[in-house]
Design a protein around this motif. Structure first.
Motif, PDB file in Angstrom:
ATOM      1  N   PHE A 185       0.823  -1.213   0.000  1.00 50.16           N
ATOM      2  CA  PHE A 185       0.000   0.000   0.000  1.00 50.16           C
ATOM      3  C   PHE A 185       0.856   1.262   0.000  1.00 50.16           C
ATOM      4  O   PHE A 185       0.466   2.289  -0.548  1.00 50.16           O
ATOM      5  CB  PHE A 185      -1.014  -0.030   1.146  1.00 50.16           C
ATOM      6  CG  PHE A 185      -2.137  -1.007   0.878  1.00 50.16           C
ATOM      7  CD1 PHE A 185      -3.162  -0.670   0.012  1.00 50.16           C
ATOM      8  CD2 PHE A 185      -2.150  -2.264   1.471  1.00 50.16           C
ATOM      9  CE1 PHE A 185      -4.191  -1.569  -0.262  1.00 50.16           C
ATOM     10  CE2 PHE A 185      -3.159  -3.164   1.205  1.00 50.16           C
ATOM     11  CZ  PHE A 185      -4.188  -2.830   0.326  1.00 50.16           C
ATOM     12  N   GLY A 186       2.051   1.186   0.577  1.00 49.39           N
ATOM     13  CA  GLY A 186       2.982   2.310   0.487  1.00 49.39           C
ATOM     14  C   GLY A 186       3.422   2.537  -0.944  1.00 49.39           C
ATOM     15  O   GLY A 186       3.472   3.660  -1.440  1.00 49.39           O
ATOM     16  N   TYR A 187       3.728   1.456  -1.645  1.00 47.24           N
ATOM     17  CA  TYR A 187       4.101   1.547  -3.053  1.00 47.24           C
ATOM     18  C   TYR A 187       2.954   2.137  -3.874  1.00 47.24           C
ATOM     19  O   TYR A 187       3.175   3.012  -4.722  1.00 47.24           O
ATOM     20  CB  TYR A 187       4.476   0.160  -3.579  1.00 47.24           C
ATOM     21  CG  TYR A 187       4.701   0.130  -5.080  1.00 47.24           C
ATOM     22  CD1 TYR A 187       5.942   0.484  -5.615  1.00 47.24           C
ATOM     23  CD2 TYR A 187       3.679  -0.218  -5.955  1.00 47.24           C
ATOM     24  CE1 TYR A 187       6.143   0.465  -6.991  1.00 47.24           C
ATOM     25  CE2 TYR A 187       3.875  -0.236  -7.319  1.00 47.24           C
ATOM     26  CZ  TYR A 187       5.106   0.104  -7.833  1.00 47.24           C
ATOM     27  OH  TYR A 187       5.310   0.110  -9.181  1.00 47.24           O
ATOM     28  N   LEU A 188       1.739   1.651  -3.633  1.00 47.30           N
ATOM     29  CA  LEU A 188       0.591   2.164  -4.386  1.00 47.30           C
ATOM     30  C   LEU A 188       0.337   3.634  -4.117  1.00 47.30           C
ATOM     31  O   LEU A 188      -0.059   4.383  -5.019  1.00 47.30           O
ATOM     32  CB  LEU A 188      -0.661   1.332  -4.082  1.00 47.30           C
ATOM     33  CG  LEU A 188      -0.687  -0.062  -4.693  1.00 47.30           C
ATOM     34  CD1 LEU A 188      -1.904  -0.829  -4.204  1.00 47.30           C
ATOM     35  CD2 LEU A 188      -0.654   0.018  -6.219  1.00 47.30           C
ATOM     36  N   ALA A 189       0.555   4.087  -2.871  1.00 52.98           N
ATOM     37  CA  ALA A 189       0.356   5.502  -2.540  1.00 52.98           C
ATOM     38  C   ALA A 189       1.315   6.384  -3.327  1.00 52.98           C
ATOM     39  O   ALA A 189       0.943   7.478  -3.782  1.00 52.98           O
ATOM     40  CB  ALA A 189       0.529   5.725  -1.035  1.00 52.98           C
ATOM     41  N   VAL A 190       2.519   5.912  -3.508  1.00 53.03           N
ATOM     42  CA  VAL A 190       3.512   6.671  -4.259  1.00 53.03           C
ATOM     43  C   VAL A 190       3.242   6.602  -5.759  1.00 53.03           C
ATOM     44  O   VAL A 190       3.483   7.567  -6.486  1.00 53.03           O
ATOM     45  CB  VAL A 190       4.938   6.148  -3.943  1.00 53.03           C
ATOM     46  CG1 VAL A 190       5.976   6.792  -4.834  1.00 53.03           C
ATOM     47  CG2 VAL A 190       5.269   6.377  -2.478  1.00 53.03           C
ATOM     48  N   SER A 191       2.724   5.454  -6.234  1.00 51.72           N
ATOM     49  CA  SER A 191       2.498   5.247  -7.670  1.00 51.72           C
ATOM     50  C   SER A 191       1.223   5.882  -8.203  1.00 51.72           C
ATOM     51  O   SER A 191       1.100   6.079  -9.399  1.00 51.72           O
ATOM     52  CB  SER A 191       2.457   3.756  -7.981  1.00 51.72           C
ATOM     53  OG  SER A 191       3.671   3.146  -7.648  1.00 51.72           O
ATOM     54  N   ALA A 192       0.281   6.168  -7.311  1.00 53.39           N
ATOM     55  CA  ALA A 192      -1.036   6.653  -7.762  1.00 53.39           C
ATOM     56  C   ALA A 192      -0.981   8.039  -8.355  1.00 53.39           C
ATOM     57  O   ALA A 192      -0.152   8.823  -8.228  1.00 53.39           O
ATOM     58  CB  ALA A 192      -2.012   6.627  -6.616  1.00 53.39           C
TER      59      ALA A 192
END
Length: 192
Positions: A185-192
């Motif tokens: 979810f940390g990765y997704l927050a940065v990728s969004a």
């Protein structure tokens, strides 16, 4: 490298299952040094001829073992497709991956290394397609279209962390799930 013949009767299916169970047990306890067809047949309570009747060599036996483990994982993953919420689906995927790895971590690790070495099987292709379907449901077509590397990255994060936990003989699935969720979810927050 594929099985010589498929078991058609219940007794033959039980023999094949016993051979696969014995192979898994030997791999877990002794690694590839102990993984011989004679040891597997003896452990299964089958003759070496019976083993060779179904598996022409250790590679075919290993592929059958990988297929069996992949099929069990696929059953768990298919059940996730009934979940409606993307975040819940992604969390459930992480729980399934952790449970699969920690159920038999030594076996999972050894089979992963063999799976990377062997030709890609139909079961692996089916598992890959299923994972892509789940990621598409989790992420949505727009994110995937705009950032096609995201599903690959998420798979690498989940697979890498779960495998590393298995290699280090971790057994706290709740702690591992929490760490993998933070990473994903940390990765997704940065990728969004």
């Amino acid at each position: 490298m594929s099985p010589r013949k498929l078991p058609r009767q219940q007794r033959a299916a039980a023999t094949v299952a016993a051979i696969l169970d014995a192979a898994a047990s030997i791999l877990e306890r002794g690694g590839f040094d102990a993984y011989t067809t004679n040891a597997i047949a003896e452990r299964a309570g089958a003759s070496i001829g019976s083993l060779y009747q179904y598996f022409p060599n250790k590679t075919a036996l290993t592929q059958a073992l990988i297929a069996r483990e992949d099929a069990a994982l696929a059953v768990s993953l298919k059940a996730l497709l009934d979940l409606p919420d993307e975040a819940d689906l992604l969390r459930a995927l992480i729980r399934v991956a952790v449970a699969h790895q920690l159920r038999r971590p030594v076996l999972a690790r050894l089979l992963d290394s063999e799976e990377a070495r062997l030709p890609v099987s139909d079961e692996v292709h089916q598992l890959d397609t299923l994972m892509k379907t789940i990621f598409r449901r989790c992420l949505g077509d727009t994110l995937i279209a705009n950032q096609p590397h995201v599903p690959r990255d998420l798979f690498a994060i989940i697979h890498g962390m779960v495998d590393a936990a298995g290699q280090h003989q971790e057994d706290d699935s709740d702690a591992l799930v929490a760490r993998v969720e933070r990473a994903v979810f940390g990765y997704l927050a940065v990728s969004a």
